[in-house]
Design a protein around this motif. Structure first.
Motif, PDB file in Angstrom:
ATOM      1  N   ALA B 314       0.839  -1.208   0.000  1.00 52.68           N
ATOM      2  CA  ALA B 314       0.000   0.000   0.000  1.00 52.68           C
ATOM      3  C   ALA B 314       0.871   1.255   0.000  1.00 52.68           C
ATOM      4  O   ALA B 314       0.630   2.205  -0.754  1.00 52.68           O
ATOM      5  N   ALA B 315       1.906   1.222   0.823  1.00 55.56           N
ATOM      6  CA  ALA B 315       2.794   2.382   0.881  1.00 55.56           C
ATOM      7  C   ALA B 315       3.495   2.585  -0.456  1.00 55.56           C
ATOM      8  O   ALA B 315       3.673   3.721  -0.916  1.00 55.56           O
ATOM      9  N   GLY B 316       3.868   1.471  -1.088  1.00 58.25           N
ATOM     10  CA  GLY B 316       4.535   1.565  -2.405  1.00 58.25           C
ATOM     11  C   GLY B 316       3.630   2.207  -3.429  1.00 58.25           C
ATOM     12  O   GLY B 316       4.077   3.067  -4.219  1.00 58.25           O
ATOM     13  N   ARG B 317       2.319   1.830  -3.412  1.00 58.44           N
ATOM     14  CA  ARG B 317       1.378   2.432  -4.367  1.00 58.44           C
ATOM     15  C   ARG B 317       1.204   3.920  -4.099  1.00 58.44           C
ATOM     16  O   ARG B 317       1.149   4.730  -5.009  1.00 58.44           O
ATOM     17  N   MET B 318       1.141   4.227  -2.803  1.00 61.73           N
ATOM     18  CA  MET B 318       0.987   5.641  -2.459  1.00 61.73           C
ATOM     19  C   MET B 318       2.197   6.439  -2.940  1.00 61.73           C
ATOM     20  O   MET B 318       2.064   7.546  -3.466  1.00 61.73           O
ATOM     21  N   GLN B 319       3.374   5.855  -2.793  1.00 61.68           N
ATOM     22  CA  GLN B 319       4.594   6.520  -3.257  1.00 61.68           C
ATOM     23  C   GLN B 319       4.511   6.769  -4.766  1.00 61.68           C
ATOM     24  O   GLN B 319       4.814   7.870  -5.252  1.00 61.68           O
ATOM     25  N   GLN B 320       4.067   5.738  -5.507  1.00 61.58           N
ATOM     26  CA  GLN B 320       3.943   5.864  -6.959  1.00 61.58           C
ATOM     27  C   GLN B 320       2.953   6.970  -7.323  1.00 61.58           C
ATOM     28  O   GLN B 320       3.192   7.786  -8.202  1.00 61.58           O
ATOM     29  N   LEU B 321       1.830   6.984  -6.569  1.00 61.11           N
ATOM     30  CA  LEU B 321       0.789   7.979  -6.808  1.00 61.11           C
ATOM     31  C   LEU B 321       1.324   9.398  -6.597  1.00 61.11           C
ATOM     32  O   LEU B 321       1.108  10.294  -7.428  1.00 61.11           O
ATOM     33  N   ILE B 322       2.038   9.570  -5.519  1.00 62.98           N
ATOM     34  CA  ILE B 322       2.599  10.896  -5.223  1.00 62.98           C
ATOM     35  C   ILE B 322       3.589  11.297  -6.321  1.00 62.98           C
ATOM     36  O   ILE B 322       3.573  12.430  -6.820  1.00 62.98           O
TER      37      ILE B 322
END
Lengths: 141, 499
Positions: B314-322
């Motif tokens: 989840a954190a990885g996806r959020m990083q990608q999103l940002i």
């Protein structure tokens, strides 16, 4: 640069300091790590320091005097500038504006803070190993 | 024996004594000899001196004999001279007598001369008087001569002046002759011109008549135009009112546009800054998760480990999103600097960046871009990267992916697209793949932010990639369309102005 001198880490964030300290400890280098809390503390340390450091690694997002202002002060002061090579930026923020600005003030490197300890160890190891075999001005002071 | 020896001693002494005597004598003889020797030398010197003296005496004798001879000759001469002097004395006596006679004669003559002198003195005085009179007369003549010379010089100057004036008058006369000829010629010309003017006047009189006819016609036409003008003025007044209304609407729209630009900038700045600040705590969460999974692995239950791994994802996806949001806001804020660029080079670079995925998907990318295209290189690289990585992501697992990229220069008139100006030249770039494609009804919506067609569990993504692509094309004043059929691939058509 003095190959046996301390590595100065200009970083106020307690978590990041712990990450850096634990990653560095696993690498088994003999250079001492010295942490400086903010820009004002760092500039006073750099002006008064007797022992020339091995490396300076600075965050940009630090309180009181930010990392950009600190680097600018170092860059404009001929006496300490020569003692502060290499000077490396270590930041969460990677953007063209920040990178162009930092390199215009004569830094030797810009690295993005990674999201895990293994990558952090990798980055620190690369930086230290590179500068261990480099020649830099402070060696002849 | 003793006697004998005494005698001998005595004899010896005697001999010794004799010997001494002889030696003394020899010494004395030696001295005497030296003396004699000296005397001999002196005598020889003296003899030499006497020799020289004798020679001197011999020479003096010879001189005296010569002198004696000379004296004999001189004596004879004196005797001869005495005889001569006596003869001369006799002659002088005769001459004295003669001289006495002559003296007497001279005295007589002197008396006569004295009388003649007195006469001459008188004549001289007379001549002097006459000379004085002549001097006065001469001075008078000299003065008269000077006066005449002055007058002659003045006359000479006056003559020269007259000669010069004559020459000038002759020149003037010549000029007047020429001027007279010129005037005569001009007179002739003026007469000709007068004749022509008379003809022209007649012509003008004819034209005036014609114009008066025309003027009458124009007056009628003017009345007609005046009527039309009034109509037009009425119409113009109506248009002014309409224009004012439009101007007001324009101002309102400009205000609104300015407000929108400011709002947009603020929104982008907000996205940029908040994305930055979001990154830092997120990165820390990720790091802590890795530290816990590594250091506390033995203390975690399987379920705990699984949950931490989900947290990591989840954190990885959020990083990608940002990161994608940051890229999207950056596209809006960077400088727009157009350059003629070889798109082939950009594509080759992207192929190198995506080398591993291309190998994994067994993809071939064929490009045919014959000319340089006027683009913002940094943005166009992002665009091509997003489109190519999208194609790689949405490939069909069982079919080797083929991506074809080509470009051509076209006139807008040749195709039907309402968003393009009909008279401009465009670069038309096509990116076509044989991947999973999409349902045709999504051909517009796929360019919207956060619009995804697939679950993230099947195809990871943030839904920002194509929104970035669209924004870049808008920055290029162009347009992009997507066409596709499910499982039959997708085609993206880009049109950007050629200049």
């Amino acid at each position: 640069m003095n190959k046996n001198g301390p590595i100065l880490i200009i970083e106020d964030d307690i978590d990041d300091r712990n990450f850096i300290q634990s990653a560095y400890n696993k690498l088994n280098y003999s250079n001492e790590l010295v942490f400086l809390d903010d820009g004002e503390m760092a500039i006073n340390y750099l002006i008064q320091m007797v022992k020339i450091p091995f490396l300076i690694i600075s965050d940009l997002n630090i309180p009181r005097m930010n990392g950009r202002e600190l680097r600018s002060r170092v860059h404009q002061n001929e006496v300490i500038r020569i003692k502060c090579v290499p000077y490396i930026i270590f930041s969460t923020t990677v953007s063209k504006t920040f990178i162009d600005d930092a390199y215009s003030m004569g830094i030797q490197g810009y690295f993005k803070k990674p999201a895990n300890l293994t990558d952090l160890m990798d980055i620190l190891k690369n930086i230290v190993d590179y500068w261990k075999i480099s020649y830099a001005p402070g060696m002849y002071m | 024996m003793d006697v004998k020896s005494d005698e001998l001693i005595e004899a010896n002494k005697e001999l010794a004594f004799q010997h001494e005597e002889k030696e003394k004598r020899a010494a004395e003889l030696s001295i005497a000899n030296k003396e004699l020797d000296f005397q001999n030398t002196e005598k020889e010197k003296r003899a030499e001196e006497l020799g020289i003296a004798n020679k001197e005496l011999v020479f003096q004798n010879a001189e005296k004999e010569k002198r004696a001879e000379e004296l004999i000759i001189a004596n004879k001469e004196l005797v001869f001279q005495n005889e001569e002097k006596e003869k001369r004395a006799a002659e002088l006596s005769i001459a004295n007598e003669e001289l006495l006679f002559q003296n007497e004669e001279k005295e007589k003559r002197a008396a006569e001369l004295s009388i003649a002198n007195k006469e001459l003195v008188f004549q001289n005085e007379e001549k002097e008087k006459r000379a004085a009179e002549l001097i006065i007369a001469n001075k008078e003549l000299a003065f008269q001569n000077e006066e005449k010379e002055k007058r002659a010089a003045e006359l000479s100057i006056a003559n020269k002046e007259l000669v010069f004036q004559n020459e000038e008058k002759e020149k003037r006369a010549a000029e007047l002759i020429i001027a007279n000829k010129e005037l005569a010629f001009q007179n002739e010309e003026k007469e000709k011109r007068a004749a022509e003017l008379i003809i022209a006047n007649k012509e003008l009189a004819f034209q005036n008549e014609e114009k008066e006819k025309r003027a009458a016609e124009l007056i009628i036409a003017n009345k007609e135009l005046a009527f039309q003008n009034e109509e037009k003025e009425k119409r113009a007044a109506e248009l002014i009112v309409a224009n004012e209304e439009l101007a007001f609407q324009n101002e309102e729209k400009e205000k609104r546009a300015a407000e929108l630009i400011i709002a947009n900038k603020e929104l982008l700045a907000f996205t940029y800054i908040s994305s930055h600040d979001l990154q830092e705590p997120l990165r820390k969460i990720q790091t802590f998760v890795t530290v816990i999974l590594e250091n506390e692995n033995a203390n975690l239950s399987e379920n705990g480990k699984y949950n931490f791994q989900r947290m990591q994802l989840a954190a990885g996806r959020m990083q990608q999103l940002i990161e994608d949001l940051l890229a999207f806001s950056r596209i809006s804020t960077t400088d727009h600097k157009f350059e003629k660029t070889d798109l082939n080079i950009i594509i080759e670079e992207i192929k190198l960046d995506l080398k591993e995925t291309i190998q994994e998907k067994k993809a071939t990318i064929v490009s045919n871009i014959p000319t340089d295209i006027n683009i913002i290189p940094f943005q166009f690289r992002q665009l091509m990267y997003n489109l190519i990585s999208n194609a790689l992501k949405f490939s069909r697992p069982e079919v080797p992916l083929q991506i074809a990229i080509k470009s051509e220069n076209v006139k807008s008139m040749e195709f039907n697209n309402s968003r393009l100006s009909p008279d401009k030249n465009y670069s038309h770039i096509t990116i076509k793949d044989n991947g999973i494609g999409f349902e045709p009804e999504f051909n517009e919506r796929i360019f919207e932010v956060f619009q995804k067609l697939h679950s993230k569990e099947v195809y990871a993504g943030t839904g920002i990639g194509l929104a970035i692509v669209k924004k870049i094309i808008e920055n290029h004043n162009g347009t992009i369309t997507a066409t596709g059929q499910l499982n039959e691939g997708a085609t993206f058509d880009i049109y950007i102005p050629a200049n």
